[in-house]
Design an enzyme around this catalytic site. Sequence first.
Site, PDB file in Angstrom:
ATOM      1  N   LYS A   1       5.250  36.162 -10.773  1.00 33.98           N
ATOM      2  CA  LYS A   1       4.573  37.331 -11.342  1.00 33.98           C
ATOM      3  C   LYS A   1       5.517  38.233 -12.131  1.00 33.98           C
ATOM      4  O   LYS A   1       5.074  39.018 -12.969  1.00 33.98           O
ATOM      5  CB  LYS A   1       3.866  38.122 -10.246  1.00 33.98           C
ATOM      6  CG  LYS A   1       2.892  37.291  -9.440  1.00 33.98           C
ATOM      7  CD  LYS A   1       1.876  36.602 -10.332  1.00 33.98           C
ATOM      8  CE  LYS A   1       0.783  35.880  -9.596  1.00 33.98           C
ATOM      9  NZ  LYS A   1       1.084  34.551  -9.127  1.00 33.98           N
TER      10      LYS A   1
ATOM     11  N   TYR B   1       1.669  28.688  -1.319  1.00 38.68           N
ATOM     12  CA  TYR B   1       1.713  28.149  -2.686  1.00 38.68           C
ATOM     13  C   TYR B   1       2.756  27.035  -2.842  1.00 38.68           C
ATOM     14  O   TYR B   1       2.409  25.874  -3.049  1.00 38.68           O
ATOM     15  CB  TYR B   1       2.018  29.270  -3.688  1.00 38.68           C
ATOM     16  CG  TYR B   1       0.955  30.326  -3.756  1.00 38.68           C
ATOM     17  CD1 TYR B   1      -0.152  30.170  -4.574  1.00 38.68           C
ATOM     18  CD2 TYR B   1       1.047  31.496  -3.004  1.00 38.68           C
ATOM     19  CE1 TYR B   1      -1.139  31.140  -4.644  1.00 38.68           C
ATOM     20  CE2 TYR B   1       0.068  32.481  -3.065  1.00 38.68           C
ATOM     21  CZ  TYR B   1      -1.016  32.296  -3.887  1.00 38.68           C
ATOM     22  OH  TYR B   1      -1.994  33.252  -3.956  1.00 38.68           O
TER      23      TYR B   1
ATOM     24  N   TYR C   1      -7.533  28.082   1.288  1.00 41.58           N
ATOM     25  CA  TYR C   1      -6.506  29.007   0.828  1.00 41.58           C
ATOM     26  C   TYR C   1      -5.799  29.682   2.011  1.00 41.58           C
ATOM     27  O   TYR C   1      -6.453  30.202   2.916  1.00 41.58           O
ATOM     28  CB  TYR C   1      -7.130  30.085  -0.081  1.00 41.58           C
ATOM     29  CG  TYR C   1      -6.121  31.114  -0.531  1.00 41.58           C
ATOM     30  CD1 TYR C   1      -5.204  30.812  -1.538  1.00 41.58           C
ATOM     31  CD2 TYR C   1      -6.056  32.362   0.074  1.00 41.58           C
ATOM     32  CE1 TYR C   1      -4.254  31.741  -1.937  1.00 41.58           C
ATOM     33  CE2 TYR C   1      -5.117  33.295  -0.327  1.00 41.58           C
ATOM     34  CZ  TYR C   1      -4.219  32.968  -1.327  1.00 41.58           C
ATOM     35  OH  TYR C   1      -3.274  33.874  -1.712  1.00 41.58           O
TER      36      TYR C   1
HETATM   37  C1  LIG Z   1       4.209  32.030  -5.030  1.00 43.00           C
HETATM   38  C2  LIG Z   1       3.111  31.731  -5.978  1.00 43.00           C
HETATM   39  N1  LIG Z   1       3.106  30.543  -6.603  1.00 43.00           N
HETATM   40  C3  LIG Z   1       2.114  30.203  -7.459  1.00 43.00           C
HETATM   41  C4  LIG Z   1       1.077  31.053  -7.720  1.00 43.00           C
HETATM   42  C5  LIG Z   1      -0.003  30.597  -8.655  1.00 43.00           C
HETATM   43  O1  LIG Z   1       0.181  31.114  -9.918  1.00 43.00           O
HETATM   44  P1  LIG Z   1      -1.098  31.371 -10.859  1.00 43.00           P
HETATM   45  O2  LIG Z   1      -1.924  32.370 -10.133  1.00 43.00           O
HETATM   46  O3  LIG Z   1      -0.518  31.867 -12.116  1.00 43.00           O
HETATM   47  O4  LIG Z   1      -1.824  30.086 -11.004  1.00 43.00           O
HETATM   48  C6  LIG Z   1       1.032  32.306  -7.100  1.00 43.00           C
HETATM   49  C7  LIG Z   1      -0.094  33.217  -7.361  1.00 43.00           C
HETATM   50  O5  LIG Z   1      -0.384  34.134  -6.705  1.00 43.00           O
HETATM   51  C8  LIG Z   1       2.074  32.659  -6.201  1.00 43.00           C
HETATM   52  O6  LIG Z   1       2.095  33.839  -5.563  1.00 43.00           O
END
Ligand SMILES: Cc1ncc(COP(=O)(O)O)c(C=O)c1O
Length: 325
Positions: A49, A283, A257
């Site tokens: 981010k 993630y 999730y």
């Molecule tokens: C650690 C992490 N990786 C990947 C993502 C996924 O990225 P995107 O939301 O741009 O697909 C996020 C999203 O919140 C994240 O916090």
Amino acid sequence: MQLNQLPRYPLGFFPTPLHPLPNLSRRLGGPTLWVKRDDQTGLATGGNKTRKLEFLLGEALNANADTLITIGAPQSNHARQTAAAAAKAGLKSALVLRGAAPADRTGNILIDDLIGAEMFWAGQRADRDALNDVANELIARGQHPYVIPLGGSNPIGAVGYVTAMIELLEQSKSIGVHFDAIVFATSSGGTQSGLVVGARRASYTSRVLGISVDHHADQLVPLLIDLATATADRIEQSISLTANDFEVNDHHLGGGYAVMGEPEREAIRLCAETEGLLVDPVYTGRAMAGLIDLIHNGEFKRDQQVLFWHTGGTPALFAYAQQLT
Ligand SMILES: Cc1ncc(COP(=O)(O)O)c(C=O)c1O
């Protein structure tokens, strides 16, 4: 506007490191693995981010905002990075977090609190309603909020991953390594959209493979097409994108999730034990588990070079401590 003319507020240390993972590659017996360390962007433990927020904050400051508002899950990395970005720029932050306040304020929530973010619990309200309610409350108090969508995934934020792709390809050129595939966690789509637009801009034609954390591919791909097209428009890049431009693997959604299962747990332990590399339960642990599965299934040849793009999330490890030990 051209890419280098867009408003941008510096928040991270770039380029982020790029290095091989020799022990993990050996242990898995597959291709040569590399990692791009966006968990090391430097902003309150880092993450993907930071790149989006440089552009979002640029817009917020242009709009004379004094507060950043965003929304996410209780352990949102995006919310934590938004709070840190606001603090760095001398703004306030208001975080709308789904559900009710947990008893244990750990992981990202602890950091949100240390930064001084104002936290609003959404309860049963839909995201949009909760965001609107909080924005109205702040306006009634005389504040000037700038609303950032879930994950910072709009055409303003996604530009951060266009520049990230350009950065990676410069690094790859300077070390003389071509990556046959770039693998990463995908969720709200800003990262993948930006990477695909960046790849097109820099004529990178190998695989850009998102391992979905929460959406089925048939839900996510139409969103990616729209977001990437709007992102390209924003930087005056005229390209046409179809579903064929977006590779989304949705075979690793597990229990849903933020539900950490055995594959994520094993991926976290394996990366830590072999490389001292920390991936997170929601993630990057899930994306790494997906990559490991693909390697076990012979998806990549031994002589290929595969990049894992680490998108951050490390603080969430602490919120899952009891399930990890
Ligand atoms: C650690 C992490 N990786 C990947 C993502 C996924 O990225 P995107 O939301 O741009 O697909 C996020 C999203 O919140 C994240 O916090």
